[in-house]
Motif scaffolding. Sequence first.
Motif, PDB file in Angstrom:
ATOM      1  N   GLN A 152       0.833  -1.204   0.000  1.00  0.00           N
ATOM      2  CA  GLN A 152       0.000   0.000   0.000  1.00  0.00           C
ATOM      3  C   GLN A 152       0.870   1.258   0.000  1.00  0.00           C
ATOM      4  N   GLU A 153       1.925   1.238   0.802  1.00  0.00           N
ATOM      5  CA  GLU A 153       2.805   2.401   0.901  1.00  0.00           C
ATOM      6  C   GLU A 153       3.581   2.613  -0.400  1.00  0.00           C
ATOM      7  N   ARG A 157       1.308   4.163  -2.894  1.00  0.00           N
ATOM      8  CA  ARG A 157       0.994   5.569  -2.597  1.00  0.00           C
ATOM      9  C   ARG A 157       2.056   6.516  -3.136  1.00  0.00           C
TER      10      ARG A 157
END
Length: 286
Positions: A44-45, A48
């Motif tokens: 997820q990071e 992003r």
Amino acid sequence: MIAIIDGGSTKCDWVILDNSGKPHLKTTTLGFNPNIINVDFIGQEIDRNEDLFFLKNHIEKVFFYGSGCGTAANAKKVETEFIKSFPQAEIRIKEDMTAAAYAAYNGKPAIVCILGTGSNSCFFDGEKIRIDLPSLGFLIGDEGSGSALGKNLLRRFFMKKLPADLERAFIHKYNLTIEDAIKNMYHNPRANAYLGEFNKFIAENKSHSYFQNMVFDEMKNFLDYQVLPYPEAGEIEINFIGYIAYIYEDILRSAAAELNLTIGKVVQKPIESLVDYHKKYILNLD
């Protein structure tokens, strides 16, 4: 393209090289320590970060050196997540101590130490890393680290041990209640980073004699627990990586001198030296 990542508990520094060894991208993400985050967060990071997201299918090699990756189980968890994010890449996952050893290498054997949000140490002869001591984490280990100093400061503040001028300054800066502190220490997956943030107050006031003594004692504590047990400690240089070592270098050197230890290099951010080591010794691009 080649990704080289220095992964601390608080943040990861990334350098993406093209295949000739020239930097294509430098960026940062939050830290990926599998001891304090759910590993699902890694993908997820990465997604992003717009730059990383668009390079995902162009990266052929990933060298990740991370806090908390010193056990095979944790390294495997992180590797699995990186494979999902970089499906075309060969993935190598090692502990952050390896990155520190590479970044601090100056051509001769040395004891290498990390002093950042956490702390650790090893012996590196230029080829092999020997870790004699376990990393016990911020609850019972991480001597000399940002989290240890922050924990020390909070304990002294709430137990009315700070001098009046520092107590007033601390209240003015943070207006911190015991309820908020306990919530963030015991119900926060990044409690070590939370504690480490209070080191900013110590650094801003590091010329104060009270903090000079407190930091000196904590540096001696680190050297006692994480350096002196190495049989080579009194004979070779001790090199340091990390923000805490960098900002308190003078105090660290004084503590080492009292114990008849010799400090060599002190490097604030290892990523550039880590890239240089890879280009010279691993990728053979120099």
